[in-house]
Design an enzyme around this catalytic site. Structure first.
Site, PDB file in Angstrom:
ATOM      1  N   ARG A  54     -68.304  20.301 -42.773  1.00  0.00           N
ATOM      2  CA  ARG A  54     -67.263  19.778 -41.888  1.00  0.00           C
ATOM      3  C   ARG A  54     -67.502  18.360 -41.408  1.00  0.00           C
ATOM      4  O   ARG A  54     -66.624  17.502 -41.470  1.00  0.00           O
ATOM      5  CB  ARG A  54     -67.117  20.658 -40.627  1.00  0.00           C
ATOM      6  CG  ARG A  54     -66.208  21.821 -40.781  1.00  0.00           C
ATOM      7  CD  ARG A  54     -66.744  22.980 -39.993  1.00  0.00           C
ATOM      8  NE  ARG A  54     -68.023  23.341 -40.564  1.00  0.00           N
ATOM      9  CZ  ARG A  54     -68.153  24.197 -41.607  1.00  0.00           C
ATOM     10  NH1 ARG A  54     -67.104  24.778 -42.096  1.00  0.00           N
ATOM     11  NH2 ARG A  54     -69.335  24.459 -42.118  1.00  0.00           N
ATOM     12  N   THR A  55     -68.691  18.108 -40.901  1.00  0.00           N
ATOM     13  CA  THR A  55     -68.886  16.815 -40.248  1.00  0.00           C
ATOM     14  C   THR A  55     -68.797  15.679 -41.263  1.00  0.00           C
ATOM     15  O   THR A  55     -68.060  14.713 -41.068  1.00  0.00           O
ATOM     16  CB  THR A  55     -70.250  16.801 -39.520  1.00  0.00           C
ATOM     17  OG1 THR A  55     -70.333  17.990 -38.730  1.00  0.00           O
ATOM     18  CG2 THR A  55     -70.378  15.586 -38.627  1.00  0.00           C
ATOM     19  N   LYS A  83     -88.943   7.498 -51.474  1.00  0.00           N
ATOM     20  CA  LYS A  83     -90.043   6.555 -51.723  1.00  0.00           C
ATOM     21  C   LYS A  83     -90.776   6.211 -50.452  1.00  0.00           C
ATOM     22  O   LYS A  83     -91.659   5.353 -50.437  1.00  0.00           O
ATOM     23  CB  LYS A  83     -89.477   5.279 -52.355  1.00  0.00           C
ATOM     24  CG  LYS A  83     -88.753   5.498 -53.658  1.00  0.00           C
ATOM     25  CD  LYS A  83     -87.996   4.233 -54.059  1.00  0.00           C
ATOM     26  CE  LYS A  83     -86.951   4.531 -55.112  1.00  0.00           C
ATOM     27  NZ  LYS A  83     -85.977   3.441 -55.231  1.00  0.00           N
ATOM     28  N   ARG A 104     -76.600  12.075 -39.897  1.00  0.00           N
ATOM     29  CA  ARG A 104     -77.154  13.390 -39.499  1.00  0.00           C
ATOM     30  C   ARG A 104     -78.605  13.441 -39.935  1.00  0.00           C
ATOM     31  O   ARG A 104     -78.955  13.020 -41.051  1.00  0.00           O
ATOM     32  CB  ARG A 104     -76.364  14.519 -40.138  1.00  0.00           C
ATOM     33  CG  ARG A 104     -77.061  15.869 -39.963  1.00  0.00           C
ATOM     34  CD  ARG A 104     -76.226  17.020 -40.388  1.00  0.00           C
ATOM     35  NE  ARG A 104     -75.133  17.241 -39.445  1.00  0.00           N
ATOM     36  CZ  ARG A 104     -74.315  18.286 -39.473  1.00  0.00           C
ATOM     37  NH1 ARG A 104     -74.470  19.208 -40.412  1.00  0.00           N
ATOM     38  NH2 ARG A 104     -73.344  18.421 -38.596  1.00  0.00           N
ATOM     39  N   HIS A 132     -74.755  16.795 -30.753  1.00  0.00           N
ATOM     40  CA  HIS A 132     -73.762  16.660 -31.827  1.00  0.00           C
ATOM     41  C   HIS A 132     -72.466  16.196 -31.160  1.00  0.00           C
ATOM     42  O   HIS A 132     -71.516  16.968 -31.006  1.00  0.00           O
ATOM     43  CB  HIS A 132     -73.592  18.013 -32.521  1.00  0.00           C
ATOM     44  CG  HIS A 132     -72.842  17.990 -33.812  1.00  0.00           C
ATOM     45  ND1 HIS A 132     -72.093  16.914 -34.261  1.00  0.00           N
ATOM     46  CD2 HIS A 132     -72.718  18.953 -34.772  1.00  0.00           C
ATOM     47  CE1 HIS A 132     -71.548  17.220 -35.425  1.00  0.00           C
ATOM     48  NE2 HIS A 132     -71.910  18.437 -35.755  1.00  0.00           N
TER      49      HIS A 132
END
Ligand code: CP
Length: 316
Positions: A54-55, A83, A104, A132
């Protein structure tokens, strides 16, 4: 003025700024065609170090629906993070290419590190078990549209209240409104963290009750906010298996709720809401997911300084 700001937690927005975003989101919902060129020439970078449906996709849909474009990664394994590149260097580099970032990360506080390195707006799209904020915008817009306002609501939070960042963010935002009461329904092992109890509930004199059984609370609620027990936050499988089905909302439990109660869930759901509940008009979690795209459209516009109903860019 939200232009140029980063959003790491709900406290980064004042009550008036929340209202500004909701007002614009509602305008977009009523006339999406007016905004199809609002972000022409703008580029959103989505840096997702942790899975999302969703986000990430609502951020990307939001930008694309406004004429902007999107770059990014949906798993860090395809980026130079493998890396050993730091968050700061990654974000500093992305800021050379994009106009706004949604990030995120599984580690609490990682997006804040990104803001030290970037001179473009960065939005926390969920950091570990912490916060959030755009889910909170989504949740609040849903409450506004379904209940007409925020004052004097009794909100039940059910499930994983320990690691549930959506719960922490929404609780914090709801403290802006008067007369809100919380019913906190969770197993003993998944109660709210002490810092939320002190910094959010006690500090704002919020009336709350902690319970173990959903049946004891459901009849008293205006809003039931269900959450998933999050497998990815547990250190051992055994604890997760023991706790994962602590609460299952089914039609039998829904029959104990008021006719005007609404059920929210940030999604994804696993077993905590039986599919039969989806047909109940009080279950609004898929509407909620849709509103998430509109509220992110509004937030992107505000942070980029694109703030006209016709979609014309404001010249600052
Ligand atoms: N609500 C939410 O954050 O969903 P995703 O994990 O799918 O983005």
């Amino acid at each position: 003025m939200l232009r140029g700001r980063s959003i790491l937690e709900p406290g980064d927005l004042s009550k008036e700024e929340f209202e500004e975003v909701f007002e614009l989101a509602e305008k977009i919902m009523k006339d999406p065609a007016a905004y199809t060129h609002a972000c022409d020439g703008k580029l959103l970078a989505t840096l997702f170090y942790e899975p999302s449906t969703r986000t990430r996709l609502s951020f990307e849909a939001a930008m694309l629906r406004m004429g902007g474009q999107v770059i990014g990664f949906s798993e860090a394994g395809t980026s130079s993070v493998t890396k050993g590149e730091s968050i700061a260097d990654t974000v500093r580099t992305i800021a050379c290419y994009a106009d706004i970032v949604a990030m995120r990360h599984h580690k609490e506080g990682a997006p804040r590190i990104g803001t030290f390195a970037a001179d473009i707006p960065l939005i926390n799209a969920g950091d570990g078990g912490h916060q959030h904020p755009t889910q909170t915008l989504t949740d609040l817009l849903t409450i506004l549209l379904m209940k007409g306002g925020f004052d004097n609501l009794t909100v039940g939070f059910c499930g994983d209240l320990k690691f549930g960042r959506t719960v922490h963010s929404l609780m914090k935002a709801l403290t802006m409104y008067s007369g809100v009461r919380f019913m906190l329904i969770s197993p003993e092992e998944l109660v709210i963290p002490d810092y939320i109890r002190k910094e959010v509930l006690d500090k704002n004199n919020i009336e709350y009750k902690e319970l173990r059984r959903l049946e004891e609370a459901i009849g008293k609620l205006d809003i039931l906010y269900m959450t998933r027990v999050q497998k990815e936050r547990f250190f051992n499988e055994e604890d997760y298996v023991r706790l994962k089905d602590s609460y299952i909302l089914d039609q039998e439990k829904m029959s104990m709720a008021r006719d005007d109660m609404i059920v929210l869930h940030p999604l994804p759901r696993v077993n905590e809401i039986a599919p039969e509940v989806d047909r109940d008009p009080r279950a609004v979690y898929f509407k909620q997911a849709r509103y998430g795209m509109y509220v992110r459209m509004a937030l992107i516009m505000k942070l980029l300084g694109v703030d006209d109903v016709s979609g014309e860019r404001v010249v600052n």
